[in-house]
Design an enzyme around this catalytic site. Structure first.
Site, mmCIF file in Angstrom:
data_model
loop_
_atom_site.group_PDB
_atom_site.id
_atom_site.type_symbol
_atom_site.label_atom_id
_atom_site.label_comp_id
_atom_site.label_asym_id
_atom_site.label_seq_id
_atom_site.Cartn_x
_atom_site.Cartn_y
_atom_site.Cartn_z
ATOM 1 N N GLU A 63 5.314 -6.041 -4.140
ATOM 2 C CA GLU A 63 3.865 -5.955 -4.349
ATOM 3 C C GLU A 63 3.609 -5.103 -5.577
ATOM 4 O O GLU A 63 3.190 -3.961 -5.486
ATOM 5 C CB GLU A 63 3.175 -5.349 -3.107
ATOM 6 C CG GLU A 63 1.656 -5.454 -3.170
ATOM 7 C CD GLU A 63 0.968 -4.539 -2.166
ATOM 8 O OE1 GLU A 63 1.204 -4.671 -0.952
ATOM 9 O OE2 GLU A 63 0.178 -3.680 -2.624
ATOM 10 N N HIS A 89 1.876 -4.745 -9.340
ATOM 11 C CA HIS A 89 0.674 -5.309 -9.947
ATOM 12 C C HIS A 89 0.619 -5.186 -11.466
ATOM 13 O O HIS A 89 1.253 -4.325 -12.062
ATOM 14 C CB HIS A 89 -0.555 -4.635 -9.363
ATOM 15 C CG HIS A 89 -0.648 -4.742 -7.872
ATOM 16 N ND1 HIS A 89 -0.759 -5.951 -7.220
ATOM 17 C CD2 HIS A 89 -0.624 -3.803 -6.895
ATOM 18 C CE1 HIS A 89 -0.831 -5.733 -5.906
ATOM 19 N NE2 HIS A 89 -0.741 -4.447 -5.688
ATOM 20 N N HIS A 135 -3.676 -9.072 0.507
ATOM 21 C CA HIS A 135 -3.742 -7.721 -0.062
ATOM 22 C C HIS A 135 -5.165 -7.191 0.107
ATOM 23 O O HIS A 135 -6.119 -7.955 0.055
ATOM 24 C CB HIS A 135 -3.373 -7.807 -1.552
ATOM 25 C CG HIS A 135 -3.263 -6.485 -2.232
ATOM 26 N ND1 HIS A 135 -4.362 -5.758 -2.645
ATOM 27 C CD2 HIS A 135 -2.169 -5.757 -2.553
ATOM 28 C CE1 HIS A 135 -3.932 -4.631 -3.195
ATOM 29 N NE2 HIS A 135 -2.617 -4.608 -3.149
ATOM 30 N N ASP A 181 4.156 -0.926 -4.891
ATOM 31 C CA ASP A 181 2.730 -0.953 -5.243
ATOM 32 C C ASP A 181 2.513 -0.353 -6.632
ATOM 33 O O ASP A 181 1.497 0.285 -6.903
ATOM 34 C CB ASP A 181 1.848 -0.225 -4.208
ATOM 35 C CG ASP A 181 0.446 -0.840 -4.098
ATOM 36 O OD1 ASP A 181 0.095 -1.706 -4.924
ATOM 37 O OD2 ASP A 181 -0.290 -0.451 -3.180
HETATM 38 ZN ZN ZN Z 1 -1.187 -3.305 -4.002
#
Ligand code: ZN
Length: 319
Positions: free
Chosen positions: A11, A13, A159, A282
């Protein structure tokens, strides 16, 4: 122990400049350092992956991604966003994979875009961030997206994004000024995303599409910890056929994005098995180092560690 094992982070970004320009106030709320990382799909990101020992990042657009776009622009803009992501991945094909952004405001077009992204652009699934202009995705209108995901054999990653305005007002406004994270990572994100997951199961989606796979970040948004109580309460007289536990432990997969707790891991392992838990950071909202430092402290078997760090992701995403 894990240092000789391949690591896939799931995950992770980035921001696309054209899409981010549509998200009001997005840039103003972030530091220059954060913006540099969000817009970088090259040297800086790779350097930080190398320093941490992360082999592959599965890239996804930061929230709310395409979920708040106006219907008049969503389809064409999202195509351009996915094309640019695919180009960036093609420059470093051994280091990056990608989750497609989907114009969910137009579910038929979103299903077609998912098909294009998987078949033509080699993406490994899609990420949906928060609600689509106030709508949860268990609404029947979104079925074409899930039909396509099941047909293609790719997962949909749910998400969080900012909670609905009315929810924010009633639930969080009193504390949001002094504790802005109460609306976001501290609580608001979890409430909305866990609610989305519960609704998907109650809608009967997985009876219609038993091979559909869903991913939740942040250690499953508290659901592994709540599993016994949800399952028991939903089965009260008259509703014995609802099998929340069975669906959650079969069709759902969770990641550790932004949540590096050993007690949460133990709970998730006991409720879901190690086959359904995958490593994530993340990035760049969370730095790679605390995640990797946490891995150093884990005392789990080599077999489980290998599944957790890359094996499960390779199976589910076919990387
Ligand atoms: Zn995230």
């Amino acid at each position: 122990m894990y240092k000789k094992m391949p690591v896939i982070a799931l995950e992770e970004h980035y921001w696309d400049r054209e899409l981010a320009a549509q998200l009001q106030g997005a840039e103003g709320s972030r530091s220059q350092d954060m913006l540099n990382r969000l817009y970088d799909l090259g040297d800086l990101r790779l350097k930080e992956m190398d320093e941490a020992g992360i082999d592959i990042q599965v890239l996804s657009h930061g929230a709310p991604s395409a979920q708040k776009l106006d219907a008049s622009i969503a389809v064409d803009l999202t195509k351009r966003v996915n094309d640019r992501l695919a180009q960036a991945i093609s420059r470093h094909p051994t280091r990056f994979a990608g989750f497609a952004a989907l114009p969910t405001i137009n579910p038929d077009a979103a299903a077609r875009e998912l098909e294009r992204c998987v078949k033509d652009l080699n993406m490994v699934g899609a990420m949906i961030c928060g609600l689509t202009n106030g709508m949860f995705h268990d609404d029947e209108r979104f079925l074409p997206i899930f039909e396509m995901a099941e047909k293609l054999g790719v997962p949909i990653y749910f998400h969080p994004s900012f909670p609905d305005k009315n929810v924010s007002e009633v639930y969080y406004d009193k504390y949001a000024k002094d504790y802005p994270q109460v609306v976001r990572a501290a609580w608001g994100y979890t409430v909305e995303t866990a609610t989305q997951a519960v609704r998907l199961i109650l809608s009967g989606l997985f009876a219609k599409h038993p091979k559909l796979n869903v991913i939740l970040g942040h250690f499953g948004e508290t659901l592994p910890y709540q599993l016994w109580r949800i399952d028991q309460a939903l089965k009260r007289p008259g509703h014995e056929s609802v099998n929340f536990r069975e669906v959650f432990t079969r069709n759902f997969h969770i990641t550790t994005s932004g949540h590096f707790s050993t007690t949460a891991l133990v709970c998730a392992m006991m409720e879901m098995s190690m086959d359904h838990i995958m490593f994530s950071v993340d990035y760049p909202f969370v730095a790679n180092k605390p995640a990797m430092d946490w891995l150093d402290t884990l005392q789990i078997s080599n077999t489980d560690m290998r599944k957790f760090l890359s094996g499960n992701a390779r199976n589910l995403l076919k990387i």
